[in-house]
Write a protein that holds these residues in place. Structure first.
Motif, PDB file in Angstrom:
ATOM      1  N   SER A   1     107.483  -7.601  -0.317  1.00 28.27           N
ATOM      2  CA  SER A   1     107.721  -6.157  -0.295  1.00 28.27           C
ATOM      3  C   SER A   1     108.985  -5.860   0.504  1.00 28.27           C
ATOM      4  O   SER A   1     109.806  -5.029   0.112  1.00 28.27           O
TER       5      SER A   1
ATOM      6  N   TYR B   1     102.764  -3.800 -11.645  1.00 28.36           N
ATOM      7  CA  TYR B   1     102.413  -3.751 -10.261  1.00 28.36           C
ATOM      8  C   TYR B   1     102.653  -2.351  -9.634  1.00 28.36           C
ATOM      9  O   TYR B   1     103.795  -1.866  -9.588  1.00 28.36           O
TER      10      TYR B   1
ATOM     11  N   VAL C   1     106.332 -14.351  -7.360  1.00 27.96           N
ATOM     12  CA  VAL C   1     105.271 -14.713  -6.420  1.00 27.96           C
ATOM     13  C   VAL C   1     104.094 -15.428  -7.097  1.00 27.96           C
ATOM     14  O   VAL C   1     103.393 -16.208  -6.469  1.00 27.96           O
TER      15      VAL C   1
HETATM   16  C1  LIG Z   1     103.898  -9.009  -8.343  1.00 29.08           C
HETATM   17  C2  LIG Z   1     103.781  -8.895  -6.852  1.00 29.08           C
HETATM   18  N1  LIG Z   1     104.868  -9.020  -6.080  1.00 29.08           N
HETATM   19  C3  LIG Z   1     104.794  -8.919  -4.729  1.00 29.08           C
HETATM   20  C4  LIG Z   1     103.603  -8.697  -4.102  1.00 29.08           C
HETATM   21  C5  LIG Z   1     103.572  -8.545  -2.593  1.00 29.08           C
HETATM   22  O1  LIG Z   1     103.733  -9.741  -1.952  1.00 29.08           O
HETATM   23  P1  LIG Z   1     103.875  -9.760  -0.365  1.00 29.08           P
HETATM   24  O2  LIG Z   1     102.510  -9.887   0.203  1.00 29.08           O
HETATM   25  O3  LIG Z   1     104.732 -10.982  -0.087  1.00 29.08           O
HETATM   26  O4  LIG Z   1     104.573  -8.505   0.046  1.00 29.08           O
HETATM   27  C6  LIG Z   1     102.439  -8.546  -4.864  1.00 29.08           C
HETATM   28  C7  LIG Z   1     101.148  -8.277  -4.207  1.00 29.08           C
HETATM   29  O5  LIG Z   1     100.119  -8.129  -4.816  1.00 29.08           O
HETATM   30  C8  LIG Z   1     102.528  -8.648  -6.272  1.00 29.08           C
HETATM   31  O6  LIG Z   1     101.436  -8.485  -7.042  1.00 29.08           O
END
Ligand SMILES: Cc1ncc(COP(=O)(O)O)c(C=O)c1O
Length: 382
Positions: free
Chosen positions: A91, A115, A195
């Motif tokens: 994020s 998302y 991710v």
């Molecule tokens: C597609 C996607 N990107 C990023 C994230 C967030 O990851 P982080 O915990 O590293 O901020 C999520 C969390 O659910 C996600 O679904």
């Protein structure tokens, strides 16, 4: 008194109210939205909790991250260490990219459905999201003609989620090539949220995006949160790619942004090499769980085709009101699922399940869910 960056209603919606009520009554709940791996019954090596290092007592401000941590990430992805910028989460990586690429009111293109956090991350940076459709035709494809038509003089970047949440679709080689062409033609950056990249299902082999994206300025996002099932450790990273000169320009500016916050804690940076090593044990368990739950789900319903990631989609029969369905499912059966509107599906009529839940709860939840479906999970075309 307050800025317009938080424009959302803070009132809980009907589903949130029903959930609060359930919890207040102490009623049992089967949570088929669980996406917190630390609460899903996986075995975490004890050593992960004990990873401290005397060196963590020394503060060495390093905007790109400490060398040993960057080297571990570089080795994990097979890239040069100069290409790795550490952040405290994906994020935060997004917020750095918005600061790097966009002025107030500029626009980035993001997939739909996707998302829900996108909208929040962009709005908090005064950036606008325009969406391009992902279309389901027995498998998902990006509608790139639509995407191209959405490019305006204020567009700064195209974001892809690879594989996307919740569609579970990876970017295909031909799509990546066309995206790179569009980026070059319109002077846009390309950002790929990877991710969930390690969680391919059914032996699907995803094309590696860095090799196929050509020579657009490319940022790839990843982190401990999903890669090692460790969201609480707060470590993510951005991998920089693309033509040398552009990349150097981006790198210099990203350094200023990262230096302003210096947000990645020293203890997690020292622990990162070992966490990445041990994380493969957690990843293996998560993969097995996802595949087992998906296999079982297919015996009970007809989820849409999924190539990877942590989620599955069921289409409801036409005529079923999605919002009423999820609230009723919660109130009558004690099963929580996500309604499709959270992910901005084109039309109502979908529910999204996390494949991460513990197998027994997953089966129980899906069995109860099925009881409420006239024709279990029948894939009503949108
Ligand atoms: C597609 C996607 N990107 C990023 C994230 C967030 O990851 P982080 O915990 O590293 O901020 C999520 C969390 O659910 C996600 O679904």
């Amino acid at each position: 008194m307050f800025s317009g960056r938080v424009p959302w209603s803070l009132e809980p919606n009907e589903l949130a109210r029903a959930l609060e009520e359930k919890r207040r009554n102490g009623a049992g709940l089967i949570d088929l939205t669980e996406s917190n791996p630390t609460r899903a019954g996986f075995h975490y090596p004890r050593e992960m909790a004990a990873l401290t290092d005397e060196q963590a007592l020394v503060y060495e401000p390093a905007p790109w991250g400490l060398p040993r941590a960057r080297e571990a990430v570089a080795a994990e992805h097979g890239v040069a260490v100069e290409r790795v910028l550490l952040t405290s989460s994906s994020s935060e990586s997004y917020s750095f990219l918005f600061k790097l690429l966009c002025d107030q009111g500029d626009q980035v293109l993001a997939p739909r459905p996707s998302y829900p956090l996108f909208e929040f991350l962009a709005t908090l940076e005064s950036v606008k999201i325009a969406t391009y459709p992902l279309v389901y035709e027995g498998g998902w494809r990006m509608d790139l003609d639509n995407l191209e038509r959405s490019i305006t003089p204020r567009t700064r970047a195209i974001f892809v989620v690879n594989p996307n949440n919740p569609t579970g679709s990876y970017v295909k080689s031909s799509e990546a090539q066309r995206l790179a062409q569009l980026c070059r033609r319109h002077d846009l950056a390309l950002a790929s949220d990877e991710v969930f990249f390690d969680y391919a299902l059914d032996d699907f082999v995803p094309p590696p995006f860095s090799e196929i994206a050509g020579d657009a300025l490319l940022f790839r996002l990843n982190g401990l949160s999903k890669k090692c099932g460790l969201p609480q450790m707060k470590a993510g990273w951005i991998l920089l790619d693309g033509p040398e000169q552009l990349r150097q320009q981006a790198a210099g500016r990203l350094e200023v942004i990262a230096d302003t916050f210096l947000s990645v804690s020293t203890p997690v940076q020292h622990a990162l090499p070992r966490l990445l090593e041990l994380g493969s044990q957690v990843r293996r368990q998560i993969r097995q769980r996802l595949q087992a739950n998906l296999d079982w789900l297919r015996t009970a319903a007809q989820p849409w085709r999924v190539e990877g990631g942590w989620y599955a989609i069921l289409a409801l029969d036409s005529g079923i009101d999605e919002s009423a369905f999820v609230v009723e499912l919660l109130e009558r059966e004690g099963v929580l699922v996500h309604p499709g509107f959270l992910y901005d599906f084109d039309t109502p009529g979908y529910i999204v399940l996390s494949l991460l839940a513990e197998p027994e709860a997953f089966r129980d939840g899906v069995t109860r869910l099925r009881r409420r479906l006239p024709r279990p999970g029948a894939p009503g075309a949108p």
